[in-house]
Design a protein around this motif. Structure first.
Motif, PDB file in Angstrom:
ATOM      1  N   GLU A 169       0.816  -1.201   0.000  1.00  0.00           N
ATOM      2  CA  GLU A 169       0.000   0.000   0.000  1.00  0.00           C
ATOM      3  C   GLU A 169       0.858   1.265   0.000  1.00  0.00           C
ATOM      4  O   GLU A 169       0.545   2.249  -0.650  1.00  0.00           O
ATOM      5  CB  GLU A 169      -0.895  -0.023   1.246  1.00  0.00           C
ATOM      6  CG  GLU A 169      -1.970   1.015   1.248  1.00  0.00           C
ATOM      7  CD  GLU A 169      -2.869   0.892   2.469  1.00  0.00           C
ATOM      8  OE1 GLU A 169      -2.371   0.466   3.520  1.00  0.00           O
ATOM      9  OE2 GLU A 169      -4.045   1.226   2.360  1.00  0.00           O
ATOM     10  N   TYR A 170       1.963   1.226   0.719  1.00  0.00           N
ATOM     11  CA  TYR A 170       2.723   2.460   0.847  1.00  0.00           C
ATOM     12  C   TYR A 170       3.309   2.898  -0.498  1.00  0.00           C
ATOM     13  O   TYR A 170       3.442   4.075  -0.764  1.00  0.00           O
ATOM     14  CB  TYR A 170       3.808   2.328   1.917  1.00  0.00           C
ATOM     15  CG  TYR A 170       5.152   1.858   1.413  1.00  0.00           C
ATOM     16  CD1 TYR A 170       6.041   2.780   0.844  1.00  0.00           C
ATOM     17  CD2 TYR A 170       5.536   0.538   1.492  1.00  0.00           C
ATOM     18  CE1 TYR A 170       7.261   2.362   0.368  1.00  0.00           C
ATOM     19  CE2 TYR A 170       6.751   0.124   1.017  1.00  0.00           C
ATOM     20  CZ  TYR A 170       7.608   1.039   0.454  1.00  0.00           C
ATOM     21  OH  TYR A 170       8.795   0.625  -0.031  1.00  0.00           O
ATOM     22  N   PHE A 171       3.607   1.937  -1.365  1.00  0.00           N
ATOM     23  CA  PHE A 171       4.145   2.326  -2.670  1.00  0.00           C
ATOM     24  C   PHE A 171       3.096   3.109  -3.449  1.00  0.00           C
ATOM     25  O   PHE A 171       3.394   4.121  -4.077  1.00  0.00           O
ATOM     26  CB  PHE A 171       4.594   1.102  -3.471  1.00  0.00           C
ATOM     27  CG  PHE A 171       5.130   1.456  -4.831  1.00  0.00           C
ATOM     28  CD1 PHE A 171       6.382   2.025  -4.964  1.00  0.00           C
ATOM     29  CD2 PHE A 171       4.371   1.248  -5.967  1.00  0.00           C
ATOM     30  CE1 PHE A 171       6.872   2.379  -6.222  1.00  0.00           C
ATOM     31  CE2 PHE A 171       4.854   1.602  -7.227  1.00  0.00           C
ATOM     32  CZ  PHE A 171       6.115   2.162  -7.351  1.00  0.00           C
ATOM     33  N   GLY A 172       1.864   2.642  -3.376  1.00  0.00           N
ATOM     34  CA  GLY A 172       0.780   3.355  -4.029  1.00  0.00           C
ATOM     35  C   GLY A 172       0.684   4.781  -3.525  1.00  0.00           C
ATOM     36  O   GLY A 172       0.403   5.710  -4.286  1.00  0.00           O
ATOM     37  N   GLY A 173       0.964   4.951  -2.236  1.00  0.00           N
ATOM     38  CA  GLY A 173       0.888   6.273  -1.629  1.00  0.00           C
ATOM     39  C   GLY A 173       1.935   7.240  -2.177  1.00  0.00           C
ATOM     40  O   GLY A 173       1.833   8.444  -1.999  1.00  0.00           O
ATOM     41  N   LEU A 174       2.963   6.702  -2.811  1.00  0.00           N
ATOM     42  CA  LEU A 174       4.032   7.556  -3.309  1.00  0.00           C
ATOM     43  C   LEU A 174       3.804   7.985  -4.757  1.00  0.00           C
ATOM     44  O   LEU A 174       4.531   8.805  -5.291  1.00  0.00           O
ATOM     45  CB  LEU A 174       5.375   6.822  -3.219  1.00  0.00           C
ATOM     46  CG  LEU A 174       5.844   6.463  -1.821  1.00  0.00           C
ATOM     47  CD1 LEU A 174       7.111   5.652  -1.874  1.00  0.00           C
ATOM     48  CD2 LEU A 174       6.058   7.721  -1.002  1.00  0.00           C
ATOM     49  N   LEU A 175       2.790   7.403  -5.399  1.00  0.00           N
ATOM     50  CA  LEU A 175       2.554   7.718  -6.804  1.00  0.00           C
ATOM     51  C   LEU A 175       1.572   8.867  -6.928  1.00  0.00           C
ATOM     52  O   LEU A 175       0.681   9.024  -6.100  1.00  0.00           O
ATOM     53  CB  LEU A 175       1.969   6.485  -7.511  1.00  0.00           C
ATOM     54  CG  LEU A 175       2.871   5.268  -7.628  1.00  0.00           C
ATOM     55  CD1 LEU A 175       2.043   4.069  -8.080  1.00  0.00           C
ATOM     56  CD2 LEU A 175       4.004   5.520  -8.602  1.00  0.00           C
ATOM     57  N   ARG A 176       1.743   9.672  -7.962  1.00  0.00           N
ATOM     58  CA  ARG A 176       0.689  10.635  -8.252  1.00  0.00           C
ATOM     59  C   ARG A 176       0.239  10.420  -9.686  1.00  0.00           C
ATOM     60  O   ARG A 176       0.994   9.863 -10.496  1.00  0.00           O
ATOM     61  CB  ARG A 176       1.163  12.058  -8.005  1.00  0.00           C
ATOM     62  CG  ARG A 176       2.225  12.514  -8.955  1.00  0.00           C
ATOM     63  CD  ARG A 176       2.643  13.934  -8.650  1.00  0.00           C
ATOM     64  NE  ARG A 176       3.801  14.247  -9.463  1.00  0.00           N
ATOM     65  CZ  ARG A 176       4.552  15.323  -9.294  1.00  0.00           C
ATOM     66  NH1 ARG A 176       4.285  16.168  -8.334  1.00  0.00           N
ATOM     67  NH2 ARG A 176       5.576  15.544 -10.086  1.00  0.00           N
ATOM     68  N   PRO A 177      -0.984  10.865  -9.993  1.00  0.00           N
ATOM     69  CA  PRO A 177      -1.531  10.570 -11.316  1.00  0.00           C
ATOM     70  C   PRO A 177      -0.553  10.954 -12.414  1.00  0.00           C
ATOM     71  O   PRO A 177       0.049  12.019 -12.379  1.00  0.00           O
ATOM     72  CB  PRO A 177      -2.795  11.432 -11.367  1.00  0.00           C
ATOM     73  CG  PRO A 177      -3.194  11.561  -9.927  1.00  0.00           C
ATOM     74  CD  PRO A 177      -1.917  11.602  -9.153  1.00  0.00           C
ATOM     75  N   GLY A 178      -0.396  10.049 -13.384  1.00  0.00           N
ATOM     76  CA  GLY A 178       0.509  10.309 -14.496  1.00  0.00           C
ATOM     77  C   GLY A 178       1.887   9.702 -14.308  1.00  0.00           C
ATOM     78  O   GLY A 178       2.628   9.545 -15.268  1.00  0.00           O
TER      79      GLY A 178
END
Lengths: 225, 826
Positions: free
Chosen positions: B497-506
């Motif tokens: 989950e934490y990796f997802g938290g580091l992404l922003r759209p695009g």
């Protein structure tokens, strides 16, 4: 300890790193989502969590009362984890709580976890509390007038730091509204980027992450990098 | 008749042109004598059939109703495959035997039918077995059991799943006293410990046959000083793939797998079918890759430990290990994937990613030649697993604590369990075991007037059965690939989950061998689309890295010390060591070499401990604390499997004192209490012990509602009851796990009075790799979350012009490290 000053509806408010808010002009201390007796509530359902959560939460509240010496204390709802939580308070904790409600004017805003005033707890129970120009309520109303202070969502934010992200409960603020972090010892959090919170701050805003002695401030848009 | 098979079996073997192998007949003899045995044999030795043969023969000679043999495997897929493989001989010989599997994937109606009409052979996993045993009809269901076959026991012993299995077997022994135990194991360093784990009377060992042929392959040109990905060698790896018919390219982390897969495809002009296999990929995708391998439709697979175990794929003629092998046993397991036939030598190539890894590869090749297997003997069983098991027992039937204690200590991992610990665990299950008797009315267990322990309600039992298991995963997001028009999409796998938290759209990231563009996170899904541009991020995963084993570390030390061995080393490695010898010295077998030198405006201290990354992290924290007190102003440290590098503002002095054993006292306690590693360990313990539940009956609630923050519970418990059984279990786990205290303590004792401090005027050749690590994975001395947050705040404020940059002479560690470096597993 360094509190962070912010402005809402023209009023100067102090954010405390322990998760409370003090309004110097009115001598008002606000805290949110205490969830007292969450431990025993879970125990009732079969998860025997350590039973000292109310004790810990009240310790933290005592600290805030000593620090700010407020005239009025406002809790923003979900003060009790369930409708019977107040009746399960250990004797010593109940006594401590009542000493607090006698020493200060206590306003309990009701929340979804504690929709009815419990028996045997001092202070005043209300749906909302207004001291112009600020309105205190549990859950934000999407198109409310500027000057709303709310709880309910337990906001937290995650900051990418070296070695991995650091996640903390936080205040969220924009020009219209301030959302407070949960104060209770066992309360989890919801990421501020979750739509439930983000839609309440459509033009962004700032978060203030709770730290040991100070707050850490970021613009919401900066959380991604 | 001893050592002979009944007629139909002999005919069946003969029809295939096979002869029963000696160990298969030996297993039959053992069974007829009623003995429990551990069979140690290399992969491809007909081990599984050897395990089942006695049961098949027994059921042929004396058909019976009810469950006869239970087979437990660490992998669901293995249970399924073996069931399929067994069906062939059973059908062909017309034996009156029903074979079924039961795993988490088995549909409810079949599970219910199995209870009423049990198969003769049931193939399952430790978790599903524990669920069966927690049911009130367990005594009837297992009463007819004649044998239990435990597969891959070497992979289970010493783990929490192994603890659970051992406890379940102890219970089965009570329900079916005549049950034989059969363990199937690969060759191991501690056969006696594995025998005890199995509960076997004796060991039947089959020799390993032809030793594997191992060689080292370096990238063309320069051999890197640092880095762990080994992508420079991709062209050579590609050439080898072309020359073989089927290759497995093993790597060490999932991030490395993604990167190597991409690197190979960039070079894949002939468009060879090359697949990807790692533990985060969707199970369906993994099964497809496995099926394609088995059918010979692939030329290569890039894989992590997810392919270490499992059935024989056949047809693999080459194994390439890219990156450090980390241990002899692990290397052998991987090498054994090639030429899965005992009489033929396996063929494997080791590709080091840097100079230290070249040494490690050399050491591993020698270790394999000497068959010096590694791995520590299994550690004592976890108290959290015991807590889960005790509740399970109560769910099945009321019990007397005295009887159960006697039963538990028969399970090898719990042989030394004290009655005090047992009672404390039982009290924890009963009412939380808190010093404050707050939950008496909500206890999970109660005792009747005879002292028998009962479960409080059917509801408690139901909730328990939903939460059985000892694998605790970090919160995960399903990676969902959506089309241009949105929609449900296909699931590629799972990410922390934490990796997802580091992404922003695009943002672009690399997963499942694809370049993906992040769209958004919705509930527990990470939605993405094909394509994307810019430098992709590669998810790094927790726990992806195994530390270097003690044996291999010893061999590396030996290699460094013995110059006559260097002749066999690749040229760059030999030059590197010669240079080190002339400007400093080499680490000895039993001393500890510490170098110090100035560089820029800092001092560096490099200690060549060779105790593995986890132990080095712990040591780094403890030593920097000491340096701080001694006024050396440490600024940061970095740890690899081989060395620790510490940098400080002031010159290090009295270095021997920094490594004195007394650091394991107050400093350790203080650091451990606040350590995120301990909190992570506590979370696992709390989930396994049942303090925090993963699954609730009824409607699936949103994650937020069921999340109880384990860090907060840890804080409260530590403050109010520091000797609580779960905190004790946490410390015990951490000591052998993430904190690796046992190895730290062992080393400090060994090097006492033997610390060799070399004061140098500049960096030594051996220290270069660790200096290159700095900035890659940069832990500042005493780094706390507070310091990290303050730094992130300052960097962002500076970057957005909210605040002026600090004057140039600030602490060097505060320079802007690109934040996503933390995402690249190094």
């Amino acid at each position: 300890m360094i509190a962070a000053p912010v402005h809402l509806a023209g009023e100067r408010l102090m954010l405390d790193p322990a998760g409370g808010l003090f309004w110097p002009e009115t001598g008002l201390l606000a805290i949110s989502d205490l969830h007292l007796e969450k431990g025993s509530s879970q125990a009732r359902k079969g998860s025997l969590l350590p039973p000292w959560d109310t004790h810990t939460t009240l310790d933290r509240l005592t600290l805030l009362l000593r620090r700010w010496k407020p005239r009025i204390v406002v809790t923003l709802g979900d003060s009790f984890h369930d409708t019977e939580a107040a009746s399960r308070l250990p004797k010593a904790e109940l006594a401590r709580l009542n000493a607090m409600t006698e020493a200060h004017r206590f306003i309990w805003v009701l929340g979804n976890h504690d929709p009815h005033p419990p028996n045997g707890i001092g202070g005043q129970f209300v749906e909302e509390f207004v001291t112009h120009p600020i309105l205190f309520r549990h859950e934000a109303v999407p198109r409310a007038d500027a000057g709303e202070i709310v709880g309910h969502h337990h906001p937290k934010a995650s900051i990418p730091a070296r070695g991995g992200p650091v996640s903390r409960p936080c205040f969220v603020i924009d020009a219209r509204r301030l959302m407070m972090p949960a104060f209770g010892a066992y309360t989890g959090g919801l990421d501020v980027r979750d739509t439930a919170i983000a839609r309440l701050f459509p033009r962004g805003g700032r978060v203030f992450l709770l730290g040991r002695d100070r707050l850490f401030s970021f613009a919401i848009g900066q959380l991604d990098r | 008749m001893a050592g002979t098979l009944p007629e139909p079996f002999l005919n069946w073997f003969a029809a295939r042109g096979w002869t029963p192998r000696p160990h298969q007949l030996a297993m039959l003899d053992a069974a007829r004598a009623g003995e429990s045995v551990l069979l140690i044999a290399p992969t491809g030795g007909g081990k599984t059939l050897a395990g089942f043969l006695p049961s098949l023969v027994a059921l042929h000679e004396a058909p019976q109703d009810g469950l006869h043999t239970l087979y437990v495997s660490p992998l669901k897929a293995l249970a399924t495959d073996i069931a399929r493989n067994l069906m062939a001989p059973v059908t062909e010989m017309g034996l009156p035997i029903r074979i079924e599997t039961r795993t988490g994937d088995t549909p409810a109606n079949r599970r219910a039918r199995q209870k009423v009409a049990p198969p003769h052979l049931l193939l399952t996993t430790p978790e599903s077995l524990a669920v069966l045993l927690a049911s009130p009809d367990a005594a009837v269901f297992f009463g007819s059991l004649s044998a239990i076959v435990m597969d891959e026991v070497h992979a289970l012993a010493g783990t929490k799943r192994g603890d659970q299995l051992a406890l379940c077997v102890a219970r089965l022994a009570v329900l079916a006293p005549s049950m034989r135990r059969v363990g199937l194991s690969a060759t191991v360093a501690h056969p006696e410990a594995i025998r005890a784990f199995t509960g076997a009377d004796r060991i039947i060992a089959v020799s390993d046959g032809a030793p594997p042929v191992l060689s080292m392959m370096l990238p063309a040109g320069h051999l890197s000083w640092g880095g762990h990905m080994g992508l420079e060698a991709a062209p050579q790896v590609m050439a080898r793939i072309r020359d073989a018919s089927m290759t497995i390219v093993f790597v060490n982390t999932r991030a490395q797998a993604e990167l190597m897969f991409q690197a190979l495809w960039r070079l894949n002009d002939p468009m060879l079918p090359i697949g990807l296999h790692h533990g985060s990929l969707e199970i369906e995708q993994r099964r497809k890759v496995e099926a394609a391998m088995a059918a010979g439709r692939l030329r290569a697979v890039v894989a992590t430990a997810s392919l270490d175990l499992g059935i024989d794929w056949g047809g693999i003629d080459q194994v390439i290990q890219v990156g450090a092998p980390k241990g002899v046993s692990r290397l052998l397991q991987r090498v054994g994937r090639a030429n899965h036939r005992m009489d033929e030598a396996s063929n494997a190539i080791l590709v080091p990613a840097n100079r230290f890894e070249a040494l490690e590869c050399e050491a591993a090749i020698q270790g394999v030649a000497a068959m010096e297997l590694d791995g520590d003997p299994p550690r004592p069983g976890g108290l959290d697993v015991l807590a889960q098991h005790l509740l399970g027992l109560a769910c099945a039937a009321p019990f007397q604590p005295d009887d159960v204690y006697a039963e538990i200590v028969k399970a090898a991992p719990y042989a030394d369990l004290s009655r005090q610990d047992f009672d404390d665990v039982l009290r924890f299950v009963e009412n939380g075991g808190y010093a404050l008797e707050a939950y008496d009315q909500w206890r999970k267990l109660f005792r009747d007037s005879l002292g028998q322990v009962h479960v409080r309600s059917a509801r408690v039992a139901l909730r328990h059965r939903m939460n059985i298991g000892t694998i605790v995963e970090a919160p995960m997001l399903k990676v969902r690939l959506t089309g241009k028009r949105g929609g449900f999409g296909i699931v590629l796998g799972e990410l922390e989950e934490y990796f997802g938290g580091l992404l922003r759209p695009g943002d672009t990231f690399m997963f499942a061998g694809r370049l993906l563009r992040f769209v958004r996170i919705r509930d527990v899904s990470l939605e993405c689309m094909e394509g994307g541009d810019g430098e992709p991020m590669v998810p790094a995963y927790e726990g992806g890295r195994l530390p270097l084993t003690t044996n291999l570390a010893d061999r590396v030390r030996d290699l460094l010390r013995d110059r006559s061995m260097w002749e066999t080393f690749p040229e760059p490695v030999r030059e590197w060591l010669e240079l080190q010898r002339s400007v400093s010295r080499l680490p000895g077998r039993n001393d500890l070499l510490v170098e110090s030198f100035p560089r820029g405006d800092r001092w560096y201290l490099v200690a060549y401990c060779f105790e593995g990354r986890n132990a080095h992290q712990t040591l780094g924290m403890l030593i920097t604390k000491r340096m701080e007190r001694a006024g050396m102003a440490p600024l940061g440290f970095v740890a690899t499997d081989y060395v620790i590098g510490i940098w400080s503002a002031n010159r290090p002095h009295d270095v021997a004192a920094l490594f004195e054993q007394d650091m394991l006292g107050d400093d350790l306690e203080e650091w451990m209490a606040d350590s995120s590693m301990l909190k992570r360990t506590f979370r696992n313990v709390a989930v396994i012990a049942g303090l925090i539940e993963r699954h609730h009956p009824g409607a699936e609630k949103t994650r937020r509602q069921v999340t109880v923050n384990s860090d907060l519970i840890y804080e409260v418990l530590r403050k109010h009851q520091p000797d609580h059984i779960l905190l004790r279990a946490t410390r015990a786990d951490a000591a052998s796990g993430l904190i690796d205290l046992n190895r730290v303590a062992g080393m400090l004792a060994r090097v006492k009075g033997r610390i060799v401090h070399m004061v140098l005027s500049r960096v030594s050749p051996l220290a270069v790799p660790i200096l290159l690590e700095i900035g890659r994975e940069n832990v500042r001395a005493g780094d706390t979350e507070e310091a990290l947050l303050a730094e992130a705040e300052a960097i962002i404020a500076e970057a957005t012009g909210e605040r002026d940059p600090p004057p140039p002479k600030r602490r060097p560690a505060a320079r802007r490290v690109p934040l996503q470096t933390s995402l690249f597993s190094t």
